[in-house]
Design an enzyme around this catalytic site. Structure first.
Site, short mmCIF file in Angstrom:
data_model
loop_
_atom_site.label_atom_id
_atom_site.label_comp_id
_atom_site.label_asym_id
_atom_site.label_seq_id
_atom_site.Cartn_x
_atom_site.Cartn_y
_atom_site.Cartn_z
N ASN A 70 -4.91 -4.57 -7.17
CA ASN A 70 -6.16 -4.00 -6.68
C ASN A 70 -6.09 -2.51 -6.38
O ASN A 70 -7.14 -1.86 -6.31
CB ASN A 70 -6.57 -4.78 -5.42
CG ASN A 70 -7.66 -4.10 -4.65
OD1 ASN A 70 -8.81 -4.06 -5.06
ND2 ASN A 70 -7.29 -3.55 -3.48
N THR A 115 -15.92 1.46 0.35
CA THR A 115 -14.46 1.33 0.51
C THR A 115 -13.92 2.75 0.63
O THR A 115 -14.67 3.70 0.73
CB THR A 115 -13.82 0.64 -0.71
OG1 THR A 115 -14.00 1.48 -1.86
CG2 THR A 115 -14.44 -0.73 -0.97
N LYS A 158 -10.35 2.07 -16.25
CA LYS A 158 -10.95 0.77 -15.93
C LYS A 158 -11.29 -0.04 -17.19
O LYS A 158 -11.20 -1.27 -17.17
CB LYS A 158 -12.18 0.97 -15.05
CG LYS A 158 -11.85 1.52 -13.66
CD LYS A 158 -10.83 0.65 -12.93
CE LYS A 158 -10.60 1.10 -11.49
NZ LYS A 158 -9.68 0.21 -10.76
N TYR A 186 -11.61 8.04 -14.97
CA TYR A 186 -11.77 6.77 -14.28
C TYR A 186 -12.25 5.69 -15.25
O TYR A 186 -11.74 4.57 -15.27
CB TYR A 186 -12.77 6.94 -13.14
CG TYR A 186 -12.93 5.74 -12.25
CD1 TYR A 186 -11.93 5.39 -11.34
CD2 TYR A 186 -14.09 4.97 -12.30
CE1 TYR A 186 -12.08 4.28 -10.51
CE2 TYR A 186 -14.25 3.87 -11.47
CZ TYR A 186 -13.24 3.53 -10.58
OH TYR A 186 -13.39 2.43 -9.77
N ASP A 230 0.86 -1.18 0.00
CA ASP A 230 0.00 0.00 0.00
C ASP A 230 0.89 1.22 0.00
O ASP A 230 2.06 1.16 0.42
CB ASP A 230 -0.92 0.00 1.22
CG ASP A 230 -2.18 0.84 1.01
OD1 ASP A 230 -3.23 0.25 0.73
OD2 ASP A 230 -2.10 2.08 1.10
N ILE A 231 0.35 2.35 -0.43
CA ILE A 231 1.14 3.59 -0.44
C ILE A 231 0.97 4.37 0.86
O ILE A 231 1.77 5.23 1.19
CB ILE A 231 0.77 4.46 -1.65
CG1 ILE A 231 1.88 5.49 -1.93
CG2 ILE A 231 -0.59 5.12 -1.46
CD1 ILE A 231 1.76 6.18 -3.27
N ASP A 249 4.67 2.32 -4.34
CA ASP A 249 3.88 3.07 -5.32
C ASP A 249 3.76 2.17 -6.54
O ASP A 249 4.73 1.99 -7.30
CB ASP A 249 4.58 4.38 -5.67
CG ASP A 249 3.80 5.23 -6.66
OD1 ASP A 249 2.84 4.71 -7.27
OD2 ASP A 249 4.16 6.41 -6.85
N SER A 264 -13.77 -2.34 -12.66
CA SER A 264 -14.96 -1.69 -12.12
C SER A 264 -16.09 -1.93 -13.11
O SER A 264 -15.86 -2.27 -14.28
CB SER A 264 -14.70 -0.19 -11.98
OG SER A 264 -15.91 0.54 -11.73
#
Length: 300
Positions: free
Chosen positions: A91, A199, A166, A162, A38-39, A64, A149
């Site tokens: 993810n 989320t 996706k 976005y 994770d960042i 990253d 998505s």
């Protein structure tokens, strides 16, 4: 597909929250070694503590995913620590909205960097070692899951950047699936296409890189942010339920994974318009009041 998860290794990006964290918890309960990426260091530390408390051998690294060198280095650490992973969950994701021409170059670079290049880097860094493991061990089982998505199958307005990211992930993963089938029966792939699930995606701005500051939001971007946050936070399907769907898909070698299968009616409408050479259908046909309010806000 993977039938028995015990003793195998899972690598998960975006593991500090949401789908990544829930899949990490499930992996730990199934007896897997768990690699958390994770960042956000604070979220990563909390996730590491949780997964270790479940008894899993754990490796946590701040990475990253948009940076190929960082992912290559991380992949080598995983190989040296656990060997080739069996489950790779690409993810990590961020979101921004607004009318497509109002998005800045920095918006495009940030969203495509995480959502698309993060997946590219995960596939490029881990697939070769997974294939090598398959060649060396006839019992090896591997599976790659990429998070796209429903926006990867639809084109909702006011979400252009976005959507582009996706759609690219869906295309990448469909091709990955076909490419893997050419060379092995031991490694496969799935694409996760969630709809609105609670989320941290609606608060993506917290993860913008320092060299990519957000500019003042335009009216369309403010509207998109408010609508997305409302939709995400009101979602009835939980991230934990989606995690279970991911593991079920891995076990069954199921390619498409949906949090809300009922939303596929909109996908069918889009596909029907394409094959019948019609203009794109009204995305608000089922909820015309939303379309009316959005048009009024943007034309006012």
């Amino acid at each position: 597909m993977i039938k028995n998860f015990e003793g195998k290794t899972a690598v998960l990006t975006g593991a500090g929250s949401g789908f990544g964290l829930e899949c990490a918890r499930l992996a730990a309960r199934k007896g897997m070694n768990v690699v958390l990426l994770d960042i956000q260091q604070e979220s990563l530390n909390a996730a590491e503590a949780q997964i270790k408390a479940l008894g899993a051998r754990t490796l946590a690294r701040r990475v990253d995913v948009s940076q190929s060198a960082e992912m290559d280095s991380l992949a080598q650490q995983v190989l040296e620590t656990f060997g080739a992973p069996h489950f790779v969950f690409n993810n990590a994701g961020v979101a921004t909205g607004g009318l497509i021409w109002e998005s800045s170059v920095k918006d495009w670079e940030w969203v495509l960097g995480v959502n698309l290049w993060g997946v590219i880097n995960g596939v490029r860094s881990f697939t070769p070692m997974m294939l090598q493991a398959a060649r060396e061990d006839p019992a090896y089982e591997g599976h790659i899951v990429n998070t796209a998505s429903m926006a990867g199958l639809l084109t909702p307005p006011n979400m252009g950047v976005y959507n582009v990211s996706k759609h690219a992930v869906v295309a990448l993963t469909e091709t990955l699936y076909q490419d893997l089938k050419l060379v092995t029966d031991q490694v496969s792939a799935s694409v996760l296409c969630p709809y609105f699930v609670p989320t941290g995606i609606s608060h993506s701005e917290r993860n913008r890189p320092q060299g990519s500051p957000a500019t003042e939001l335009t009216p369309s971007q403010r509207i998109s942010q408010a609508m997305t946050e409302k939709a995400v936070n009101s979602g009835k399907v939980t991230a934990e339920e989606v995690a279970q769907k991911v593991f079920d898909a891995i076990a069954d070698d199921q390619f498409y994974v949906f949090s809300h299968p009922k939303a596929l009616g909109n996908v069918a409408s889009r596909m029907e318009a394409i094959v019948s050479i019609q203009n794109p259908p009204d995305p608000f046909a089922e909820r015309p009041e939303i379309g009316a309010s959005l048009r009024e806000a943007l034309r006012g």
